[in-house]
Design an enzyme around this catalytic site. Structure first.
Site, mmCIF file in Angstrom:
data_model
loop_
_atom_site.group_PDB
_atom_site.id
_atom_site.type_symbol
_atom_site.label_atom_id
_atom_site.label_comp_id
_atom_site.label_asym_id
_atom_site.label_seq_id
_atom_site.Cartn_x
_atom_site.Cartn_y
_atom_site.Cartn_z
ATOM 1 N N VAL C 77 0.859 -1.178 0.000
ATOM 2 C CA VAL C 77 0.000 0.000 0.000
ATOM 3 C C VAL C 77 0.902 1.236 0.000
ATOM 4 O O VAL C 77 1.792 1.352 0.849
ATOM 5 C CB VAL C 77 -0.888 0.003 1.264
ATOM 6 C CG1 VAL C 77 -1.784 1.231 1.300
ATOM 7 C CG2 VAL C 77 -1.710 -1.278 1.331
ATOM 8 N N CYS C 78 0.663 2.154 -0.920
ATOM 9 C CA CYS C 78 1.501 3.367 -0.992
ATOM 10 C C CYS C 78 1.321 4.214 0.260
ATOM 11 O O CYS C 78 0.206 4.588 0.629
ATOM 12 C CB CYS C 78 1.122 4.192 -2.210
ATOM 13 S SG CYS C 78 1.892 5.816 -2.188
ATOM 14 N N ILE C 79 2.428 4.547 0.892
ATOM 15 C CA ILE C 79 2.350 5.258 2.169
ATOM 16 C C ILE C 79 1.779 6.672 2.020
ATOM 17 O O ILE C 79 0.937 7.098 2.824
ATOM 18 C CB ILE C 79 3.726 5.279 2.885
ATOM 19 C CG1 ILE C 79 3.582 5.866 4.284
ATOM 20 C CG2 ILE C 79 4.780 6.030 2.086
ATOM 21 C CD1 ILE C 79 4.740 5.561 5.198
#
Lengths: 99, 127, 130
Positions: C77-79
């Site tokens: 998941v992209c931070i």
């Protein structure tokens, strides 16, 4: 190259854009609402038939069936399942998703 | 790194921008990927098609929207060695725009040339 | 062949996550490798363990978690996108002074570099979006 189109051609110009940039010999896979472009006797079917002269066009069968389109698919558009989608990705050097 | 990339052979990455800024977040978050991706020293190109050309127009003023105007960031791309920006000619024309309306120097190309550019890519990122 | 997958939309509103899931399942069934599934934009919402869909509907989040456990998938998941949208793991919650975390099993939060790396390492990158 494999192109995917997931928008209805009646609501959105994505299919047109895709066909403008799809070079001869490439493949176009219609998925999700994109499968409506595969139907016979529609406002866009002539355009799709014309495109079939230079590109291969596929439609994702589960999406076709979900939308009750299984008896309306025009000649020349080939149906594939998810496994067929995977095979198309393998067969082409890159995938352009026209989102 | 995989064996193919161990020798430093760069892949050709193309970012396809087809969405206008502000109405949705795609343009901004796409630019964030470009900036992070620049550190990986791949062969990067950006394509602007359709409403994507609106990302590059001069005169964007977002003060009243209370959102960040990110159009100046395109000018900084050069510092990241991202210099191949292709804009489709028809997209500009259809929107009454010309190259002088854009915030950065770009290469304006025909649809046919753009199709060739796309065909030669290894990885195409579209958002 | 090694595939990288990018999912740009959240669950339920758009079909993107469903299509990506079916694609991944089919690729695994054919013996291909999924190098990574990267969730970006609203796609980060596929990672919240707090979804409770109706019992007669598919549970999109759980389905990803289960597939990840079964095949040791790397679900990232992209931070930056996650922070904007309120997706946190334990350490991010602590770091940002939040009182809860909500990441489902099998997902991990990391940077955008993971997407670029997937593009470099995979033989094909396939994007699913709206």
């Amino acid at each position: 190259m494999l192109h995917t189109v997931n928008k209805s051609p009646f609501d959105n110009s994505t299919l047109q854009t895709c066909l403008k940039f799809a070079r001869r010999g490439s493949a176009v896979l219609l998925i999700e609402d994109g499968v409506y472009a595969a139907a016979r006797d529609t406002a866009v079917s002539k355009q799709v038939q014309e495109a079939l002269k230079s590109v291969s066009i596929y439609a994702l069968k589960p999406d076709v069936e979900a939308r009750g389109m299984q008896n309306r698919v025009m000649d020349g558009v080939r149906l594939v399942d998810y496994g067929g989608f995977v095979d198309l990705v393998v067969e082409h050097n890159a995938v352009q998703s026209w989102l | 790194m995989s064996e193919e990339n161990a020798g430093g052979v760069a892949k050709k990455f193309l970012y396809v921008n087809r969405k206008a800024p502000y109405g949705t977040i795609y343009a901004l978050e796409s630019l964030e990927v470009v900036l992070i991706g620049a550190a990986f020293e791949q062969d990067v190109s950006l394509a602007f098609l359709g409403d994507g050309v609106y990302q590059l127009t001069k005169g964007q003023d977002t003060k009243s929207l209370e959102v960040k105007n990110f159009s100046p960031t395109y000018r900084a791309l050069e510092d990241y060695d991202v210099t191949k920006l292709y804009v489709e000619e028809g997209a500009l024309q259809a929107r009454g725009l010309s190259e002088s309306d854009l915030v950065v120097p770009v290469e304006v190309v025909s649809a046919q040339r753009m199709a060739e550019i796309m065909e030669g890519q290894d990885v195409i990122l579209s958002f | 062949m090694k595939f990288g997958i990018l999912v740009n939309e959240g669950p339920y509103t758009h079909q993107a996550s469903d299509t990506a899931y079916q694609f991944v399942k089919a690729a695994l069934a054919k013996g291909h490798e999924i190098y990574r599934v990267f969730f970006y934009h609203d796609g980060v919402n596929n990672a919240t363990r707090l979804t409770v869909p109706p019992q007669d509907d598919r549970n999109i989040v759980k389905r990803w978690s289960e597939l990840a456990a079964q095949h040791k998938l790397d679900l990232v998941v992209c931070i930056a996108a996650a922070q904007r949208r309120g997706l946190m793991d334990k350490s991010e919650a602590k770091r940002n002074g939040k009182d809860a975390d909500n990441i489902a099993p099998g997902f991990r939060i990391s940077g955008l570099g993971q997407l670029i790396e997937a593009g470099i390492q995979a033989d094909r990158l396939v994007v699913f979006g709206a």
